[in-house]
Write a protein that holds these residues in place. Structure first.
Motif, PDB file in Angstrom:
ATOM      1  N   ASP A   1       0.834  -1.214   0.000  1.00  0.00           N
ATOM      2  CA  ASP A   1       0.000   0.000   0.000  1.00  0.00           C
ATOM      3  C   ASP A   1       0.861   1.254   0.000  1.00  0.00           C
ATOM      4  O   ASP A   1       0.564   2.232  -0.690  1.00  0.00           O
ATOM      5  CB  ASP A   1      -0.918   0.023   1.231  1.00  0.00           C
ATOM      6  N   ARG A   2       1.956   1.222   0.802  1.00  0.00           N
ATOM      7  CA  ARG A   2       2.849   2.395   0.856  1.00  0.00           C
ATOM      8  C   ARG A   2       3.400   2.679  -0.540  1.00  0.00           C
ATOM      9  O   ARG A   2       3.451   3.803  -0.995  1.00  0.00           O
ATOM     10  CB  ARG A   2       4.055   2.167   1.787  1.00  0.00           C
ATOM     11  N   SER A   3       3.838   1.599  -1.182  1.00  0.00           N
ATOM     12  CA  SER A   3       4.471   1.741  -2.479  1.00  0.00           C
ATOM     13  C   SER A   3       3.472   2.247  -3.528  1.00  0.00           C
ATOM     14  O   SER A   3       3.768   3.170  -4.293  1.00  0.00           O
ATOM     15  CB  SER A   3       5.056   0.384  -2.870  1.00  0.00           C
ATOM     16  N   VAL A   4       2.276   1.641  -3.519  1.00  0.00           N
ATOM     17  CA  VAL A   4       1.256   2.063  -4.493  1.00  0.00           C
ATOM     18  C   VAL A   4       0.852   3.504  -4.196  1.00  0.00           C
ATOM     19  O   VAL A   4       0.736   4.334  -5.094  1.00  0.00           O
ATOM     20  CB  VAL A   4       0.008   1.143  -4.441  1.00  0.00           C
ATOM     21  N   PHE A   5       0.701   3.810  -2.896  1.00  0.00           N
ATOM     22  CA  PHE A   5       0.261   5.170  -2.597  1.00  0.00           C
ATOM     23  C   PHE A   5       1.315   6.200  -2.961  1.00  0.00           C
ATOM     24  O   PHE A   5       1.015   7.282  -3.413  1.00  0.00           O
ATOM     25  CB  PHE A   5      -0.201   5.373  -1.146  1.00  0.00           C
ATOM     26  N   LEU A   6       2.570   5.851  -2.763  1.00  0.00           N
ATOM     27  CA  LEU A   6       3.630   6.806  -3.102  1.00  0.00           C
ATOM     28  C   LEU A   6       3.699   7.030  -4.615  1.00  0.00           C
ATOM     29  O   LEU A   6       3.866   8.147  -5.090  1.00  0.00           O
ATOM     30  CB  LEU A   6       4.974   6.270  -2.594  1.00  0.00           C
ATOM     31  N   ASN A   7       3.550   5.956  -5.372  1.00  0.00           N
ATOM     32  CA  ASN A   7       3.755   6.044  -6.819  1.00  0.00           C
ATOM     33  C   ASN A   7       2.574   6.637  -7.580  1.00  0.00           C
ATOM     34  O   ASN A   7       2.771   7.296  -8.596  1.00  0.00           O
ATOM     35  CB  ASN A   7       4.106   4.662  -7.371  1.00  0.00           C
ATOM     36  N   THR A   8       1.355   6.400  -7.084  1.00  0.00           N
ATOM     37  CA  THR A   8       0.189   6.904  -7.823  1.00  0.00           C
ATOM     38  C   THR A   8       0.180   8.444  -7.866  1.00  0.00           C
ATOM     39  O   THR A   8       0.138   9.031  -8.952  1.00  0.00           O
ATOM     40  CB  THR A   8      -1.115   6.341  -7.245  1.00  0.00           C
ATOM     41  N   PRO A   9       0.263   9.135  -6.721  1.00  0.00           N
ATOM     42  CA  PRO A   9       0.269  10.601  -6.834  1.00  0.00           C
ATOM     43  C   PRO A   9       1.511  11.131  -7.545  1.00  0.00           C
ATOM     44  O   PRO A   9       1.430  12.166  -8.224  1.00  0.00           O
ATOM     45  CB  PRO A   9       0.211  11.092  -5.382  1.00  0.00           C
ATOM     46  N   LEU A  10       2.643  10.409  -7.417  1.00  0.00           N
ATOM     47  CA  LEU A  10       3.835  10.874  -8.138  1.00  0.00           C
ATOM     48  C   LEU A  10       3.594  10.871  -9.645  1.00  0.00           C
ATOM     49  O   LEU A  10       3.922  11.825 -10.350  1.00  0.00           O
ATOM     50  CB  LEU A  10       5.033   9.973  -7.830  1.00  0.00           C
ATOM     51  N   HIS A  11       2.992   9.768 -10.142  1.00  0.00           N
ATOM     52  CA  HIS A  11       2.703   9.683 -11.582  1.00  0.00           C
ATOM     53  C   HIS A  11       1.721  10.778 -12.008  1.00  0.00           C
ATOM     54  O   HIS A  11       1.923  11.458 -13.003  1.00  0.00           O
ATOM     55  CB  HIS A  11       2.079   8.329 -11.932  1.00  0.00           C
ATOM     56  N   LEU A  12       0.641  10.906 -11.226  1.00  0.00           N
ATOM     57  CA  LEU A  12      -0.418  11.819 -11.665  1.00  0.00           C
ATOM     58  C   LEU A  12      -0.039  13.285 -11.421  1.00  0.00           C
ATOM     59  O   LEU A  12      -0.586  14.184 -12.053  1.00  0.00           O
ATOM     60  CB  LEU A  12      -1.745  11.459 -10.994  1.00  0.00           C
ATOM     61  N   TRP A  13       0.890  13.502 -10.514  1.00  0.00           N
ATOM     62  CA  TRP A  13       1.402  14.861 -10.269  1.00  0.00           C
ATOM     63  C   TRP A  13       2.330  15.270 -11.427  1.00  0.00           C
ATOM     64  O   TRP A  13       2.309  16.409 -11.891  1.00  0.00           O
ATOM     65  CB  TRP A  13       2.164  14.856  -8.943  1.00  0.00           C
ATOM     66  N   ALA A  14       3.124  14.303 -11.917  1.00  0.00           N
ATOM     67  CA  ALA A  14       4.157  14.632 -12.909  1.00  0.00           C
ATOM     68  C   ALA A  14       3.681  14.495 -14.351  1.00  0.00           C
ATOM     69  O   ALA A  14       4.218  15.153 -15.239  1.00  0.00           O
ATOM     70  CB  ALA A  14       5.382  13.738 -12.698  1.00  0.00           C
ATOM     71  N   PHE A  15       2.693  13.623 -14.582  1.00  0.00           N
ATOM     72  CA  PHE A  15       2.315  13.313 -15.967  1.00  0.00           C
ATOM     73  C   PHE A  15       0.823  13.480 -16.210  1.00  0.00           C
ATOM     74  O   PHE A  15       0.014  13.319 -15.297  1.00  0.00           O
ATOM     75  CB  PHE A  15       2.661  11.848 -16.306  1.00  0.00           C
ATOM     76  N   GLN A  16       0.517  13.743 -17.466  1.00  0.00           N
ATOM     77  CA  GLN A  16      -0.864  13.639 -17.951  1.00  0.00           C
ATOM     78  C   GLN A  16      -0.912  12.304 -18.688  1.00  0.00           C
ATOM     79  O   GLN A  16      -0.188  12.128 -19.677  1.00  0.00           O
ATOM     80  CB  GLN A  16      -1.130  14.810 -18.913  1.00  0.00           C
ATOM     81  N   ILE A  17      -1.709  11.362 -18.210  1.00  0.00           N
ATOM     82  CA  ILE A  17      -1.719  10.034 -18.824  1.00  0.00           C
ATOM     83  C   ILE A  17      -2.907   9.949 -19.779  1.00  0.00           C
ATOM     84  O   ILE A  17      -4.048  10.229 -19.384  1.00  0.00           O
ATOM     85  CB  ILE A  17      -1.799   8.934 -17.738  1.00  0.00           C
ATOM     86  N   SER A  18      -2.645   9.607 -21.038  1.00  0.00           N
ATOM     87  CA  SER A  18      -3.724   9.572 -22.036  1.00  0.00           C
ATOM     88  C   SER A  18      -3.676   8.288 -22.839  1.00  0.00           C
ATOM     89  O   SER A  18      -2.613   7.684 -23.007  1.00  0.00           O
ATOM     90  CB  SER A  18      -3.593  10.713 -23.049  1.00  0.00           C
ATOM     91  N   GLU A  19      -4.857   7.933 -23.340  1.00  0.00           N
ATOM     92  CA  GLU A  19      -4.967   6.795 -24.237  1.00  0.00           C
ATOM     93  C   GLU A  19      -4.322   7.171 -25.576  1.00  0.00           C
ATOM     94  O   GLU A  19      -4.476   8.300 -26.043  1.00  0.00           O
ATOM     95  CB  GLU A  19      -6.444   6.492 -24.433  1.00  0.00           C
ATOM     96  N   LEU A  20      -3.609   6.219 -26.167  1.00  0.00           N
ATOM     97  CA  LEU A  20      -3.037   6.456 -27.493  1.00  0.00           C
ATOM     98  C   LEU A  20      -4.139   6.144 -28.513  1.00  0.00           C
ATOM     99  O   LEU A  20      -4.591   4.997 -28.585  1.00  0.00           O
ATOM    100  CB  LEU A  20      -1.841   5.511 -27.680  1.00  0.00           C
ATOM    101  N   PRO A  21      -4.589   7.154 -29.280  1.00  0.00           N
ATOM    102  CA  PRO A  21      -5.734   6.899 -30.173  1.00  0.00           C
ATOM    103  C   PRO A  21      -5.506   5.723 -31.123  1.00  0.00           C
ATOM    104  O   PRO A  21      -6.438   5.000 -31.460  1.00  0.00           O
ATOM    105  CB  PRO A  21      -5.891   8.215 -30.943  1.00  0.00           C
ATOM    106  N   SER A  22      -4.244   5.507 -31.522  1.00  0.00           N
ATOM    107  CA  SER A  22      -3.986   4.414 -32.477  1.00  0.00           C
ATOM    108  C   SER A  22      -3.961   3.040 -31.786  1.00  0.00           C
ATOM    109  O   SER A  22      -3.895   2.017 -32.457  1.00  0.00           O
ATOM    110  CB  SER A  22      -2.650   4.647 -33.177  1.00  0.00           C
ATOM    111  N   ALA A  23      -3.997   3.018 -30.444  1.00  0.00           N
ATOM    112  CA  ALA A  23      -3.996   1.736 -29.728  1.00  0.00           C
ATOM    113  C   ALA A  23      -5.009   1.804 -28.590  1.00  0.00           C
ATOM    114  O   ALA A  23      -4.644   1.925 -27.416  1.00  0.00           O
ATOM    115  CB  ALA A  23      -2.595   1.432 -29.172  1.00  0.00           C
ATOM    116  N   PRO A  24      -6.317   1.779 -28.937  1.00  0.00           N
ATOM    117  CA  PRO A  24      -7.354   1.975 -27.913  1.00  0.00           C
ATOM    118  C   PRO A  24      -7.249   0.919 -26.803  1.00  0.00           C
ATOM    119  O   PRO A  24      -6.898  -0.227 -27.066  1.00  0.00           O
ATOM    120  CB  PRO A  24      -8.666   1.812 -28.684  1.00  0.00           C
ATOM    121  N   LEU A  25      -7.555   1.351 -25.594  1.00  0.00           N
ATOM    122  CA  LEU A  25      -7.487   0.443 -24.450  1.00  0.00           C
ATOM    123  C   LEU A  25      -8.631  -0.564 -24.484  1.00  0.00           C
ATOM    124  O   LEU A  25      -9.749  -0.211 -24.849  1.00  0.00           O
ATOM    125  CB  LEU A  25      -7.629   1.250 -23.155  1.00  0.00           C
TER     126      LEU A  25
END
Ligand code: HEM
Length: 178
Positions: free
Chosen positions: A149-173
């Motif tokens: 939980d510590r690891s997931v909690f530390l990494n999730t806000p770090l990712h979302l604080w630093a990056f805008q994560i988007s779907e790649l239109p050519s490779a839909p999820l």
């Protein structure tokens, strides 16, 4: 077991990426909170956790929506067990299916919807009457859950604080894929 927990923890961290890309509104809510509480001048740390309920809710909803150990781990009844109107005979293999439990509409209305807000009370604090099941149950419950939980909690806000994560239109999820 489970690559000593590091593989499952890495999976849990990477599983935060899919809902961020698939549900931009949910990602935006977390980023709004991070902008407000943390700001651009410093990165989020573990000590910020209690001030980031939207981020916590995003993590809890991901645990529910895509549990890492999809079908639970097999256990064996060591004696006959009477449960309600059922008898589970000694020797039966029993699985607590994490995915099905997380999709129970009696506990999680509209269960297929990715909705972090279901984890929040009216005052925007995390509900304490609801727990995710992704670490299993009883005596064999995952002993690494606090580290994970510590690891997931530390990494999730770090990712979302630093990056805008988007779907790649050519490779839909494919959000239904395991
Ligand atoms: C997000 C990451 C993780 C997930 C989703 C996870 C999930 C699980 C699950 C579902 C079980 C089986 C529980 C049951 O039998 O009902 C388990 C057991 C176990 N986990 Fe984890 N785990 C994670 C991280 C870790 C970490 C980081 C460690 C070690 C540092 C760890 C060590 C163990 C051990 C030793 C067991 C066996 C416990 C026993 O059978 O008595 N896990 N884990």
């Amino acid at each position: 077991m489970f690559g000593a927990g590091s593989d499952t923890t890495a999976s849990a961290i990477s599983s935060m990426v899919m809902p961020a890309a698939a549900f931009p509104e949910a990602q935006k809510k977390v980023q709004k909170e991070l902008d407000l509480v943390i700001g651009p001048g410093k990165a989020p740390t573990l000590s910020d956790e209690n001030m980031l309920p939207q981020t916590q809710a995003f993590v809890l909803e991901t645990y529910r929506w895509k549990p890492v150990v999809v079908g639970g781990i097999a256990h064996k009844a060591t004696k006959d067990i009477i449960w309600g109107n059922y008898c589970i005979p000694a020797g039966t293999v029993v699985l607590g299916n994490h995915t099905s439990i997380g999709l129970d509409p009696a506990v999680y209305p509209n269960p297929y919807k990715f909705d972090p807000q279901r984890w929040l009370k009216e005052d925007e604090r995390i509900r304490n009457d609801l727990r995710p099941v992704q670490y299993g149950f009883g005596r064999r419950v995952c002993p690494g859950q606090y580290v994970a939980d510590r690891s997931v909690f530390l990494n999730t806000p770090l990712h979302l604080w630093a990056f805008q994560i988007s779907e790649l239109p050519s490779a839909p999820l494919d959000i239904l894929a395991f």
